[in-house]
Write an enzyme that holds these catalytic residues in place. Sequence first.
Site, PDB file in Angstrom:
ATOM      1  N   LEU A  76      33.427  39.451  33.571  1.00 17.99           N
ATOM      2  CA  LEU A  76      33.588  40.382  34.797  1.00 17.99           C
ATOM      3  C   LEU A  76      33.963  39.688  36.014  1.00 17.99           C
ATOM      4  CD1 LEU A  76      31.574  42.174  32.774  1.00 17.99           C
ATOM      5  CD2 LEU A  76      31.072  43.167  35.237  1.00 17.99           C
ATOM      6  N   TYR A 148      45.906  39.173  42.497  1.00 15.47           N
ATOM      7  CA  TYR A 148      44.719  39.926  41.499  1.00 15.47           C
ATOM      8  C   TYR A 148      45.493  40.628  40.232  1.00 15.47           C
ATOM      9  CZ  TYR A 148      40.979  43.168  40.383  1.00 15.47           C
ATOM     10  OH  TYR A 148      39.869  43.920  39.898  1.00 15.47           O
TER      11      TYR A 148
END
Length: 318
Positions: A76, A148
């Site tokens: 994650l 991102y």
Amino acid sequence: MGEQKVSVVTGAAGFIGSHLCDYLLTKGHRVIGLDNLNTGTLRNLEHIDSGDFVYRNVDITEFIEIPGRVDYVYHLASPASPIDYLQIPLHTLKVGAVGTRNAIGLAKWKRARFLITSTSEVYGDPEVHPQTEDYWGNVNPIGPRSVYDEAKRYAETTTMAYHRQQGVDTRIVRLFNTYGPRMRPYDGRAVPTFIRQALEDKHLTVFGDGSQTRSFCYVSDLVEGIYRVMECHYHSPINLGNPSEYTIKQLAELIIRITASKSEIIYQALPTDDPKRRRPDISRAKELTGWEPGVAVEDGLQRTIEWFSEYFREEGTF
Ligand code: UDP
């Protein structure tokens, strides 16, 4: 009873990571939580008093060494809020690229199952609505959000390449907007920002005209979805999110109503490349795992607001 399963969670001290650690512990796993506390905080883990949990301060952009058996790697770790990845763009790229390679390398070495949390940002400003996993996206590769978006796209590519070339047992989930307790009050996201502003009776800062949409999933639903995908046998991406879609103006109004706040909405400039619409098509997750979110947005917001009120009371903010 079989042997106790061992899960490694990268980004364990983050918002979703810490909830995932809680969940895996309820499933009887031994959990090794890794974080470098760049955007996570130990406060998210301090309630855990299980002998089955170990925290290790690890920067996954360096080689990851974990002694003993590992059955699952839940990857994650990444800055995930626009404010974060605008402040640390190079690190965001590095954790998506080098960090993912190291995390998947760990899974390969341990012969563990690997799951990466990708993002709805891979769809960019989508031209297909709602977004199905087959849609390839509309991402500006050089815009401010691209560090991102592209890092996550590259991370998906890496994951598929390790699966195809080296047989690593991989999973990819694409997370849509998620909210709940332990979000950071100043992470710049709409939900924590509006809740903080409403509780302080300050103006709620809606960007643009507030007609852009998002679909908000409560964190307990999401974590259950992540777990179920790890347990199923499917290697292509799977969307996870709550399909109930709101405009950002509606979200602000809802939070004002639930908090009974005196705040009003003010409008500010829309950030560059802010996606106009976003709603997951979750048919694939439903079909493969039977998963669908169960917490209505009003209920989830209520719980989140209660948590933030308590948080601010403890902090002495007001
Ligand atoms: N947003 C807003 N005011 C804020 C923070 C965010 O209007 O104070 C908007 C933002 O422009 C976007 C939406 O809310 O259209 C969701 O933003 P968030 O950062 O929560 O998630 P993301 O853009 O990554 O989906």
